[in-house]
Design a protein around this motif. Structure first.
Motif, PDB file in Angstrom:
ATOM      1  N   MET A   1       0.832  -1.201   0.000  1.00  0.00           N
ATOM      2  CA  MET A   1       0.000   0.000   0.000  1.00  0.00           C
ATOM      3  C   MET A   1       0.868   1.253   0.000  1.00  0.00           C
ATOM      4  SD  MET A   1      -3.267  -0.595  -0.156  1.00  0.00           S
ATOM      5  CE  MET A   1      -2.849  -1.882  -1.327  1.00  0.00           C
ATOM      6  N   GLU A   2       1.936   1.238   0.770  1.00  0.00           N
ATOM      7  CA  GLU A   2       2.835   2.389   0.807  1.00  0.00           C
ATOM      8  C   GLU A   2       3.501   2.626  -0.540  1.00  0.00           C
ATOM      9  OE1 GLU A   2       4.029   2.089   5.565  1.00  0.00           O
ATOM     10  OE2 GLU A   2       5.392   1.314   4.030  1.00  0.00           O
ATOM     11  N   ALA A   3       3.714   1.549  -1.287  1.00  0.00           N
ATOM     12  CA  ALA A   3       4.394   1.669  -2.577  1.00  0.00           C
ATOM     13  C   ALA A   3       3.434   1.997  -3.719  1.00  0.00           C
ATOM     14  CB  ALA A   3       5.131   0.366  -2.895  1.00  0.00           C
ATOM     15  N   PHE A   4       2.216   1.483  -3.663  1.00  0.00           N
ATOM     16  CA  PHE A   4       1.325   1.561  -4.820  1.00  0.00           C
ATOM     17  C   PHE A   4       0.238   2.625  -4.730  1.00  0.00           C
ATOM     18  CE2 PHE A   4       2.330  -3.203  -5.275  1.00  0.00           C
ATOM     19  CZ  PHE A   4       3.475  -2.911  -5.995  1.00  0.00           C
ATOM     20  N   VAL A   5       0.015   3.194  -3.543  1.00  0.00           N
ATOM     21  CA  VAL A   5      -1.023   4.224  -3.431  1.00  0.00           C
ATOM     22  C   VAL A   5      -0.654   5.427  -4.289  1.00  0.00           C
ATOM     23  CG1 VAL A   5      -1.963   5.982  -1.880  1.00  0.00           C
ATOM     24  CG2 VAL A   5      -1.973   3.597  -1.185  1.00  0.00           C
ATOM     25  N   ARG A   6      -1.614   5.901  -5.088  1.00  0.00           N
ATOM     26  CA  ARG A   6      -1.428   7.088  -5.910  1.00  0.00           C
ATOM     27  C   ARG A   6      -2.519   8.101  -5.566  1.00  0.00           C
ATOM     28  NH1 ARG A   6       2.515   4.505  -6.646  1.00  0.00           N
ATOM     29  NH2 ARG A   6       3.535   3.946  -8.609  1.00  0.00           N
ATOM     30  N   PHE A   7      -2.104   9.329  -5.306  1.00  0.00           N
ATOM     31  CA  PHE A   7      -3.062  10.381  -4.977  1.00  0.00           C
ATOM     32  C   PHE A   7      -3.523  11.108  -6.235  1.00  0.00           C
ATOM     33  CE2 PHE A   7      -0.806  10.002  -0.915  1.00  0.00           C
ATOM     34  CZ  PHE A   7      -1.871   9.954  -0.040  1.00  0.00           C
ATOM     35  N   LYS A   8      -4.750  11.598  -6.176  1.00  0.00           N
ATOM     36  CA  LYS A   8      -5.294  12.439  -7.234  1.00  0.00           C
ATOM     37  C   LYS A   8      -5.786  13.739  -6.607  1.00  0.00           C
ATOM     38  CE  LYS A   8      -6.566   8.739 -10.433  1.00  0.00           C
ATOM     39  NZ  LYS A   8      -5.731   9.206 -11.552  1.00  0.00           N
ATOM     40  N   ARG A   9      -5.470  14.833  -7.261  1.00  0.00           N
ATOM     41  CA  ARG A   9      -5.808  16.150  -6.747  1.00  0.00           C
ATOM     42  C   ARG A   9      -7.244  16.522  -7.100  1.00  0.00           C
ATOM     43  NH1 ARG A   9      -3.139  21.630  -9.194  1.00  0.00           N
ATOM     44  NH2 ARG A   9      -4.151  23.179  -7.828  1.00  0.00           N
ATOM     45  N   THR A  10      -7.975  17.038  -6.117  1.00  0.00           N
ATOM     46  CA  THR A  10      -9.347  17.473  -6.361  1.00  0.00           C
ATOM     47  C   THR A  10      -9.375  18.978  -6.596  1.00  0.00           C
ATOM     48  OG1 THR A  10      -9.890  17.969  -4.062  1.00  0.00           O
ATOM     49  CG2 THR A  10     -10.142  15.677  -4.774  1.00  0.00           C
ATOM     50  N   LYS A  11     -10.539  19.468  -6.946  1.00  0.00           N
ATOM     51  CA  LYS A  11     -10.705  20.908  -7.201  1.00  0.00           C
ATOM     52  C   LYS A  11     -10.466  21.731  -5.941  1.00  0.00           C
ATOM     53  CE  LYS A  11     -14.176  19.722 -10.658  1.00  0.00           C
ATOM     54  NZ  LYS A  11     -15.631  19.654 -10.963  1.00  0.00           N
ATOM     55  N   ASP A  12     -10.592  21.110  -4.774  1.00  0.00           N
ATOM     56  CA  ASP A  12     -10.374  21.800  -3.498  1.00  0.00           C
ATOM     57  C   ASP A  12      -8.951  21.624  -2.988  1.00  0.00           C
ATOM     58  OD1 ASP A  12     -13.047  22.614  -3.406  1.00  0.00           O
ATOM     59  OD2 ASP A  12     -13.655  20.697  -2.534  1.00  0.00           O
ATOM     60  N   ASP A  13      -8.062  21.132  -3.857  1.00  0.00           N
ATOM     61  CA  ASP A  13      -6.659  20.903  -3.495  1.00  0.00           C
ATOM     62  C   ASP A  13      -6.487  19.872  -2.381  1.00  0.00           C
ATOM     63  OD1 ASP A  13      -5.458  22.543  -5.399  1.00  0.00           O
ATOM     64  OD2 ASP A  13      -5.712  24.326  -4.161  1.00  0.00           O
ATOM     65  N   LEU A  14      -7.405  18.938  -2.321  1.00  0.00           N
ATOM     66  CA  LEU A  14      -7.261  17.784  -1.442  1.00  0.00           C
ATOM     67  C   LEU A  14      -6.768  16.625  -2.300  1.00  0.00           C
ATOM     68  CD1 LEU A  14      -7.811  16.320   1.307  1.00  0.00           C
ATOM     69  CD2 LEU A  14     -10.093  15.803   0.413  1.00  0.00           C
ATOM     70  N   TYR A  15      -5.771  15.905  -1.812  1.00  0.00           N
ATOM     71  CA  TYR A  15      -5.241  14.765  -2.553  1.00  0.00           C
ATOM     72  C   TYR A  15      -5.889  13.490  -2.005  1.00  0.00           C
ATOM     73  CZ  TYR A  15      -1.885  17.904  -4.675  1.00  0.00           C
ATOM     74  OH  TYR A  15      -1.305  18.920  -5.394  1.00  0.00           O
ATOM     75  N   VAL A  16      -6.533  12.747  -2.903  1.00  0.00           N
ATOM     76  CA  VAL A  16      -7.340  11.597  -2.502  1.00  0.00           C
ATOM     77  C   VAL A  16      -6.835  10.312  -3.153  1.00  0.00           C
ATOM     78  CG1 VAL A  16      -9.660  10.601  -2.481  1.00  0.00           C
ATOM     79  CG2 VAL A  16      -9.365  13.071  -2.232  1.00  0.00           C
ATOM     80  N   ALA A  17      -6.827   9.247  -2.370  1.00  0.00           N
ATOM     81  CA  ALA A  17      -6.483   7.925  -2.889  1.00  0.00           C
ATOM     82  C   ALA A  17      -7.518   6.926  -2.382  1.00  0.00           C
ATOM     83  CB  ALA A  17      -5.088   7.505  -2.442  1.00  0.00           C
ATOM     84  N   LEU A  18      -8.037   6.102  -3.272  1.00  0.00           N
ATOM     85  CA  LEU A  18      -8.981   5.049  -2.906  1.00  0.00           C
ATOM     86  C   LEU A  18      -8.253   3.712  -2.919  1.00  0.00           C
ATOM     87  CD1 LEU A  18     -12.126   6.084  -5.015  1.00  0.00           C
ATOM     88  CD2 LEU A  18     -11.450   6.828  -2.725  1.00  0.00           C
ATOM     89  N   ILE A  19      -8.444   2.933  -1.865  1.00  0.00           N
ATOM     90  CA  ILE A  19      -7.777   1.631  -1.775  1.00  0.00           C
ATOM     91  C   ILE A  19      -8.763   0.568  -1.305  1.00  0.00           C
ATOM     92  CG2 ILE A  19      -5.532   2.696  -1.292  1.00  0.00           C
ATOM     93  CD1 ILE A  19      -5.907   1.911   1.645  1.00  0.00           C
ATOM     94  N   GLU A  20      -8.402  -0.688  -1.506  1.00  0.00           N
ATOM     95  CA  GLU A  20      -9.189  -1.830  -1.026  1.00  0.00           C
ATOM     96  C   GLU A  20      -8.232  -2.937  -0.619  1.00  0.00           C
ATOM     97  OE1 GLU A  20     -12.721  -3.058  -3.306  1.00  0.00           O
ATOM     98  OE2 GLU A  20     -12.383  -1.307  -4.580  1.00  0.00           O
ATOM     99  N   PRO A  21      -7.440  -2.726   0.420  1.00  0.00           N
ATOM    100  CA  PRO A  21      -6.448  -3.738   0.816  1.00  0.00           C
ATOM    101  C   PRO A  21      -7.097  -5.004   1.355  1.00  0.00           C
ATOM    102  CG  PRO A  21      -6.590  -2.004   2.460  1.00  0.00           C
ATOM    103  CD  PRO A  21      -7.420  -1.544   1.303  1.00  0.00           C
ATOM    104  N   ASP A  22      -6.364  -6.109   1.256  1.00  0.00           N
ATOM    105  CA  ASP A  22      -6.868  -7.380   1.787  1.00  0.00           C
ATOM    106  C   ASP A  22      -7.059  -7.310   3.294  1.00  0.00           C
ATOM    107  OD1 ASP A  22      -6.854  -8.472  -0.716  1.00  0.00           O
ATOM    108  OD2 ASP A  22      -5.027  -9.655  -0.446  1.00  0.00           O
TER     109      ASP A  22
END
Length: 248
Positions: free
Chosen positions: A126-147
C-alpha cells in the motif's frame, strides 16, 4: 462447565476486554468471537463483552512487555479473519505463562508470526502503490481496497512523506479513511466512491494520467518485458491504484 463464548464489538479494545475477562473469571474453556461472526450455540454460554478503556489498557500494558509479540497480536487482529481470536488468545495465554514470546514451536505463536508477515507485506505494498489524485479543493485523494485493515499502519508513513499537503486515503472495502489536515491525522467515516472522486478531480489530473501512461509506454522495451516478473512485483490486483495502469 460449558464453553464460554465471549462476544465483542469487533474493536481491538473490545478484544483486549475479552482477554481481560478470560483472566478475571479464570475461564479455562473460553472462545472469543467478533459479534458479526457469532451464531447461537445450544451447548455454549454466550457473554457480551462491554468495552472498557481501563481494562483494555491493563491488558495492553501487560502485552507490551513483549514488544515483538504485542505487535504480532495487533497485526493479527488487523487481518480480520474470523478465527484470529482463537490463535491470539492461545498465544497470549502461552506467552504470559512461559514468558517465551519467540517460541515458534508453539502453533499459535507461529501462526501470529505468519499473519504478521502477511499484514506487513500488504502494508508495504500500500505504501508503494497508493497514488493520490488532486481534487478541485486541493485535497489529494487515494482510494484503496487492501486485503487487510492496514490503514492504521500506513498513516505515519504518508503523514511523514506528504507533510505539506492535505490528503485522504479512503478504504472502500471498510468505508473509512485517514484524513490529514496539515497538522494531524484522524480517522473518518464517509460515503465515497470512484464516481464521486472522478467528478471532484482537478482538471489537470486528466493530463497527469496521460503523461503517466505515455511515460510508462515510452520507457518500456518490448523485447525485454518480463510479464511474469512484473506480475510478481506488481500483482494485478494493485493495478487499479496506479495511474499508468488504470487512471480514472
Amino acid at each position: 462447565m460449558a464453553l464460554q463464548k465471549l462476544i465483542y464489538d469487533g474493536s481491538f479494545e473490545g478484544l483486549l476486554n475479552a482477554i481481560f475477562i478470560v483472566y478475571q473469571e479464570q475461564l479455562d474453556d473460553a472462545e472469543i468471537l467478533e459479534e458479526r461472526f457469532y451464531e447461537p450455540d445450544f451447548f455454549a454460554e454466550a457473554q457480551q463483552v462491554y468495552t472498557d478503556d481501563t481494562k483494555a489498557t491493563r491488558v495492553w500494558e501487560g502485552l507490551r512487555k513483549f514488544p515483538q509479540f504485542s505487535a504480532s497480536v495487533y497485526r493479527s487482529f488487523l487481518t480480520e479473519l474470523p478465527d484470529k481470536e482463537i490463535y491470539i488468545l492461545d498465544a497470549v495465554r502461552y506467552v504470559l505463562k512461559t514468558k517465551n514470546d519467540k517460541d515458534y514451536g508453539q502453533p499459535s505463536v507461529l501462526k501470529l508470526a505468519q499473519l504478521t508477515k502477511q499484514v506487513g507485506r500488504e502494508k508495504h505494498r500500500m505504501e508503494a502503490f497508493v497514488r493520490f489524485k488532486r481534487t478541485k479543493d486541493d485535497l489529494y485523494v487515494a482510494l484503496i481496497e487492501p486485503d487487510f485493515n492496514v490503514l492504521p499502519l500506513i498513516a505515519k508513513h504518508f503523514k511523514s512523506r506528504y507533510a505539506d499537503q492535505q490528503f485522504l486515503i479512503f478504504d472502500q472495502k471498510r468505508s473509512y479513511g485517514i484524513f490529514y489536515d496539515l497538522e494531524r491525522v484522524e480517522f473518518v467515516t464517509l460515503d465515497f466512491d470512484d464516481q464521486q472522486l472522478k467528478e471532484a478531480l482537478h482538471q489537470e489530473e486528466k493530463h497527469y494520467d496521460k503523461m503517466w501512461q505515455d511515460y510508462f509506454v515510452s520507457t518500456g522495451i518490448k523485447n525485454r518485458i518480463n510479464k511474469k516478473l512484473h506480475l510478481q512485483h506488481v500483482p494485478k490486483r494493485y493495478w487499479k491504484y496506479l495511474n499508468e495502469k488504470n487512471p480514472l
